[in-house]
Design a protein around this motif. Structure first.
Motif, PDB file in Angstrom:
ATOM      1  N   ILE A 152     -33.869   4.666 -15.907  1.00 40.74           N
ATOM      2  CA  ILE A 152     -34.810   4.382 -14.817  1.00 40.74           C
ATOM      3  C   ILE A 152     -34.371   5.155 -13.575  1.00 40.74           C
ATOM      4  CG2 ILE A 152     -35.729   2.589 -13.297  1.00 40.74           C
ATOM      5  CD1 ILE A 152     -36.762   2.325 -16.129  1.00 40.74           C
ATOM      6  N   LYS A 153     -33.073   5.147 -13.320  1.00 39.36           N
ATOM      7  CA  LYS A 153     -32.509   5.898 -12.192  1.00 39.36           C
ATOM      8  C   LYS A 153     -32.683   7.400 -12.399  1.00 39.36           C
ATOM      9  CE  LYS A 153     -28.071   6.658  -9.825  1.00 39.36           C
ATOM     10  NZ  LYS A 153     -26.625   6.279  -9.801  1.00 39.36           N
ATOM     11  N   LYS A 154     -32.381   7.892 -13.596  1.00 38.88           N
ATOM     12  CA  LYS A 154     -32.467   9.328 -13.881  1.00 38.88           C
ATOM     13  C   LYS A 154     -33.882   9.859 -13.664  1.00 38.88           C
ATOM     14  CE  LYS A 154     -31.594  12.670 -17.643  1.00 38.88           C
ATOM     15  NZ  LYS A 154     -30.380  13.382 -17.200  1.00 38.88           N
ATOM     16  N   PHE A 155     -34.884   9.069 -14.071  1.00 35.07           N
ATOM     17  CA  PHE A 155     -36.273   9.496 -13.934  1.00 35.07           C
ATOM     18  C   PHE A 155     -36.872   9.133 -12.570  1.00 35.07           C
ATOM     19  CE2 PHE A 155     -35.825   9.750 -18.517  1.00 35.07           C
ATOM     20  CZ  PHE A 155     -36.586  10.862 -18.841  1.00 35.07           C
ATOM     21  N   SER A 156     -36.057   8.515 -11.705  1.00 32.06           N
ATOM     22  CA  SER A 156     -36.469   8.191 -10.326  1.00 32.06           C
ATOM     23  C   SER A 156     -37.759   7.369 -10.278  1.00 32.06           C
ATOM     24  CB  SER A 156     -36.648   9.480  -9.504  1.00 32.06           C
ATOM     25  OG  SER A 156     -35.455  10.230  -9.470  1.00 32.06           O
ATOM     26  N   LEU A 157     -37.856   6.370 -11.153  1.00 34.42           N
ATOM     27  CA  LEU A 157     -39.062   5.542 -11.177  1.00 34.42           C
ATOM     28  C   LEU A 157     -39.095   4.542 -10.029  1.00 34.42           C
ATOM     29  CD1 LEU A 157     -39.675   4.775 -14.955  1.00 34.42           C
ATOM     30  CD2 LEU A 157     -40.334   6.757 -13.586  1.00 34.42           C
ATOM     31  N   ILE A 158     -37.930   4.057  -9.626  1.00 34.22           N
ATOM     32  CA  ILE A 158     -37.816   3.108  -8.518  1.00 34.22           C
ATOM     33  C   ILE A 158     -36.525   3.423  -7.773  1.00 34.22           C
ATOM     34  CG2 ILE A 158     -39.114   1.245  -9.637  1.00 34.22           C
ATOM     35  CD1 ILE A 158     -36.379   0.002 -10.376  1.00 34.22           C
ATOM     36  N   ASP A 159     -36.342   2.813  -6.605  1.00 38.28           N
ATOM     37  CA  ASP A 159     -35.086   3.029  -5.879  1.00 38.28           C
ATOM     38  C   ASP A 159     -34.236   1.770  -5.763  1.00 38.28           C
ATOM     39  OD1 ASP A 159     -36.481   1.586  -3.956  1.00 38.28           O
ATOM     40  OD2 ASP A 159     -36.794   3.304  -2.643  1.00 38.28           O
ATOM     41  N   SER A 160     -34.796   0.613  -6.175  1.00 37.97           N
ATOM     42  CA  SER A 160     -34.016  -0.621  -6.119  1.00 37.97           C
ATOM     43  C   SER A 160     -34.657  -1.671  -7.013  1.00 37.97           C
ATOM     44  CB  SER A 160     -33.927  -1.156  -4.683  1.00 37.97           C
ATOM     45  OG  SER A 160     -35.208  -1.541  -4.213  1.00 37.97           O
ATOM     46  N   VAL A 161     -33.876  -2.689  -7.342  1.00 37.48           N
ATOM     47  CA  VAL A 161     -34.392  -3.864  -8.040  1.00 37.48           C
ATOM     48  C   VAL A 161     -34.064  -5.088  -7.192  1.00 37.48           C
ATOM     49  CG1 VAL A 161     -34.103  -2.815 -10.307  1.00 37.48           C
ATOM     50  CG2 VAL A 161     -32.270  -4.230  -9.380  1.00 37.48           C
ATOM     51  N   LYS A 162     -34.714  -6.189  -7.510  1.00 37.74           N
ATOM     52  CA  LYS A 162     -34.418  -7.454  -6.850  1.00 37.74           C
ATOM     53  C   LYS A 162     -33.640  -8.327  -7.828  1.00 37.74           C
ATOM     54  CE  LYS A 162     -38.464  -7.336  -3.820  1.00 37.74           C
ATOM     55  NZ  LYS A 162     -39.713  -8.032  -3.411  1.00 37.74           N
ATOM     56  N   VAL A 163     -32.449  -8.732  -7.437  1.00 37.86           N
ATOM     57  CA  VAL A 163     -31.588  -9.533  -8.309  1.00 37.86           C
ATOM     58  C   VAL A 163     -31.822 -11.012  -8.021  1.00 37.86           C
ATOM     59  CG1 VAL A 163     -29.212 -10.081  -8.937  1.00 37.86           C
ATOM     60  CG2 VAL A 163     -29.866  -7.713  -8.473  1.00 37.86           C
ATOM     61  N   PHE A 164     -32.093 -11.763  -9.078  1.00 35.90           N
ATOM     62  CA  PHE A 164     -32.372 -13.186  -8.936  1.00 35.90           C
ATOM     63  C   PHE A 164     -31.157 -13.955  -8.424  1.00 35.90           C
ATOM     64  CE2 PHE A 164     -35.359 -12.004 -12.365  1.00 35.90           C
ATOM     65  CZ  PHE A 164     -36.536 -12.561 -11.888  1.00 35.90           C
ATOM     66  N   ASP A 165     -31.391 -14.890  -7.532  1.00 37.47           N
ATOM     67  CA  ASP A 165     -30.435 -15.962  -7.266  1.00 37.47           C
ATOM     68  C   ASP A 165     -30.726 -17.020  -8.320  1.00 37.47           C
ATOM     69  OD1 ASP A 165     -29.404 -18.515  -6.332  1.00 37.47           O
ATOM     70  OD2 ASP A 165     -29.039 -17.529  -4.408  1.00 37.47           O
ATOM     71  N   LEU A 166     -29.893 -17.075  -9.340  1.00 37.16           N
ATOM     72  CA  LEU A 166     -30.216 -17.881 -10.516  1.00 37.16           C
ATOM     73  C   LEU A 166     -30.387 -19.367 -10.204  1.00 37.16           C
ATOM     74  CD1 LEU A 166     -28.892 -17.296 -14.071  1.00 37.16           C
ATOM     75  CD2 LEU A 166     -29.007 -19.608 -13.183  1.00 37.16           C
ATOM     76  N   PRO A 167     -29.432 -20.027  -9.526  1.00 35.24           N
ATOM     77  CA  PRO A 167     -29.613 -21.464  -9.260  1.00 35.24           C
ATOM     78  C   PRO A 167     -30.869 -21.764  -8.441  1.00 35.24           C
ATOM     79  CG  PRO A 167     -27.326 -20.841  -8.923  1.00 35.24           C
ATOM     80  CD  PRO A 167     -28.097 -19.566  -9.076  1.00 35.24           C
ATOM     81  N   LYS A 168     -31.145 -20.943  -7.419  1.00 35.39           N
ATOM     82  CA  LYS A 168     -32.333 -21.180  -6.599  1.00 35.39           C
ATOM     83  C   LYS A 168     -33.615 -20.939  -7.393  1.00 35.39           C
ATOM     84  CE  LYS A 168     -30.216 -20.198  -2.093  1.00 35.39           C
ATOM     85  NZ  LYS A 168     -30.233 -19.304  -0.907  1.00 35.39           N
ATOM     86  N   THR A 169     -33.573 -19.963  -8.287  1.00 33.32           N
ATOM     87  CA  THR A 169     -34.745 -19.694  -9.116  1.00 33.32           C
ATOM     88  C   THR A 169     -35.000 -20.847 -10.083  1.00 33.32           C
ATOM     89  OG1 THR A 169     -34.335 -17.308  -8.950  1.00 33.32           O
ATOM     90  CG2 THR A 169     -35.804 -18.042 -10.704  1.00 33.32           C
ATOM     91  N   VAL A 170     -33.932 -21.412 -10.625  1.00 38.33           N
ATOM     92  CA  VAL A 170     -34.085 -22.572 -11.508  1.00 38.33           C
ATOM     93  C   VAL A 170     -34.655 -23.759 -10.728  1.00 38.33           C
ATOM     94  CG1 VAL A 170     -32.883 -24.225 -12.997  1.00 38.33           C
ATOM     95  CG2 VAL A 170     -32.280 -21.796 -13.083  1.00 38.33           C
ATOM     96  N   ASN A 171     -34.214 -23.928  -9.495  1.00 33.12           N
ATOM     97  CA  ASN A 171     -34.774 -25.003  -8.659  1.00 33.12           C
ATOM     98  C   ASN A 171     -36.282 -24.821  -8.470  1.00 33.12           C
ATOM     99  OD1 ASN A 171     -32.309 -26.281  -8.322  1.00 33.12           O
ATOM    100  ND2 ASN A 171     -31.839 -25.239  -6.393  1.00 33.12           N
ATOM    101  N   LEU A 172     -36.718 -23.571  -8.337  1.00 35.61           N
ATOM    102  CA  LEU A 172     -38.151 -23.305  -8.212  1.00 35.61           C
ATOM    103  C   LEU A 172     -38.893 -23.650  -9.505  1.00 35.61           C
ATOM    104  CD1 LEU A 172     -38.279 -19.915  -6.270  1.00 35.61           C
ATOM    105  CD2 LEU A 172     -39.230 -22.100  -5.514  1.00 35.61           C
ATOM    106  N   MET A 173     -38.266 -23.358 -10.639  1.00 36.30           N
ATOM    107  CA  MET A 173     -38.877 -23.722 -11.922  1.00 36.30           C
ATOM    108  C   MET A 173     -39.129 -25.225 -11.986  1.00 36.30           C
ATOM    109  SD  MET A 173     -36.530 -21.489 -14.553  1.00 36.30           S
ATOM    110  CE  MET A 173     -36.286 -19.725 -14.344  1.00 36.30           C
ATOM    111  N   ILE A 174     -38.152 -25.986 -11.503  1.00 37.13           N
ATOM    112  CA  ILE A 174     -38.277 -27.448 -11.507  1.00 37.13           C
ATOM    113  C   ILE A 174     -39.337 -27.893 -10.504  1.00 37.13           C
ATOM    114  CG2 ILE A 174     -37.058 -29.601 -10.993  1.00 37.13           C
ATOM    115  CD1 ILE A 174     -34.477 -28.118 -11.975  1.00 37.13           C
ATOM    116  N   LYS A 175     -39.291 -27.325  -9.308  1.00 38.83           N
ATOM    117  CA  LYS A 175     -40.232 -27.699  -8.250  1.00 38.83           C
ATOM    118  C   LYS A 175     -41.679 -27.488  -8.676  1.00 38.83           C
ATOM    119  CE  LYS A 175     -41.585 -26.471  -3.516  1.00 38.83           C
ATOM    120  NZ  LYS A 175     -41.266 -25.612  -2.339  1.00 38.83           N
ATOM    121  N   HIS A 176     -41.938 -26.395  -9.388  1.00 39.87           N
ATOM    122  CA  HIS A 176     -43.309 -26.056  -9.765  1.00 39.87           C
ATOM    123  C   HIS A 176     -43.682 -26.538 -11.164  1.00 39.87           C
ATOM    124  CE1 HIS A 176     -44.293 -23.635  -6.211  1.00 39.87           C
ATOM    125  NE2 HIS A 176     -43.026 -23.272  -6.223  1.00 39.87           N
TER     126      HIS A 176
END
Length: 261
Positions: free
Chosen positions: A101-125
């Motif tokens: 992905i880097k070699k082909f310059s498709l994007i310049d960054s990714v968003k890394v999950f905050d796992l515990p907070k993301t799990v809390n959102l799964m529960i909330k919703h």
């Protein structure tokens, strides 16, 4: 719409569970590619993105460093996500997973999950019940317990907790073999421009000297050669090491990770 899963958890039990979960969450067809390592993940990820042409869909890519390599992270390599046009990609970020992905310059960054907070959102919703919190946070099968549910949050346009991760932090891909197909043709991570590819040119590699040919049909019978292959992205296609009518992998003892230059 489509879902493709690229995963080193590839026994029949693991594959069926992942496919079933994705199907129940997203409701459309699932393709699965079983891989052995992060190089194979990198190549298959770029090929699937090329095939999808940015259409609406989801790719979940996971490969975990083995032999203790993931212990630098709190619970294995983190998952990140990005969009390429309308295609959502959720992927582990360690090793070479995102290196093409880097070699082909498709994007310049990714968003890394905050796992515990993301799990809390799964529960909330209402995606999971609260009693599943610790199981998901501490899971050793996060590509089953966490990644598809996190993808569902994003597809449903629920903002998740994440941190920007520049692709400059991702390893550069080495000049190596990333895949051996069923004919024994060896797909490389090398673009023609990387090595001055030209039909008729003799290239010196760690596996020997090979002549360059434009296509497989141009390679003489039972002779080896380096050709422009079918994998890659758009008009930028990666080179392959082949033998006309025989398996180059068997002839030269090539596997994923064999270094060319």
């Amino acid at each position: 719409m489509f879902t493709t899963i690229i995963n080193d958890c590839r026994d029949q039990n693991a594959l069926a569970r992942q496919a079933t979960r994705a199907l129940t969450l997203f409701g459309y067809g699932v393709s699965i590619i079983g891989v052995e390592d992060d190089l194979q993940t990198a190549g298959n990820l770029i090929d699937v993105l090329d095939a999808s042409e940015g259409k609406k869909g989801l790719i979940i890519a996971n490969v975990a460093p083995r032999h203790g390599g993931g212990k630098k992270w709190e619970n294995g390599t983190p998952f990140g996500y990005f969009f390429f046009k309308d295609t959502l990609v959720v992927s582990t970020i360690d090793g070479y997973c995102l290196s093409l992905i880097k070699k082909f310059s498709l994007i310049d960054s990714v968003k890394v999950f905050d796992l515990p907070k993301t799990v809390n959102l799964m529960i909330k919703h209402g995606y999971v019940k609260s009693e599943f919190h610790d199981l998901i946070v501490n899971s050793q099968f996060r590509s089953y317990d966490f990644a598809p549910r996190a993808a569902k949050l994003i597809v449903d346009k629920i903002e998740v907790a994440s941190e920007k991760y520049p692709l400059e932090n991702v390893k550069d891909i080495p000049k190596t073999i990333w895949w051996v197909d069923n004919f024994g043709n060896c797909k490389t991570t090398v673009l023609p421009k990387d090595i001055g590819f030209k039909p008729g040119k003799i290239l010196k590699t760690k596996l020997g000297e090979f002549q360059c040919y434009p296509r497989l049909k141009d390679v003489p019978n039972h002779k080896p050669g380096i050709i422009v292959g079918s994998s890659g992205f758009g008009t930028k296609q990666l080179l392959e090491l082949v033998i006309q009518g025989k398996s180059a992998a068997k002839e030269f003892g090539i596997t994923s990770g064999s270094i060319l230059f």
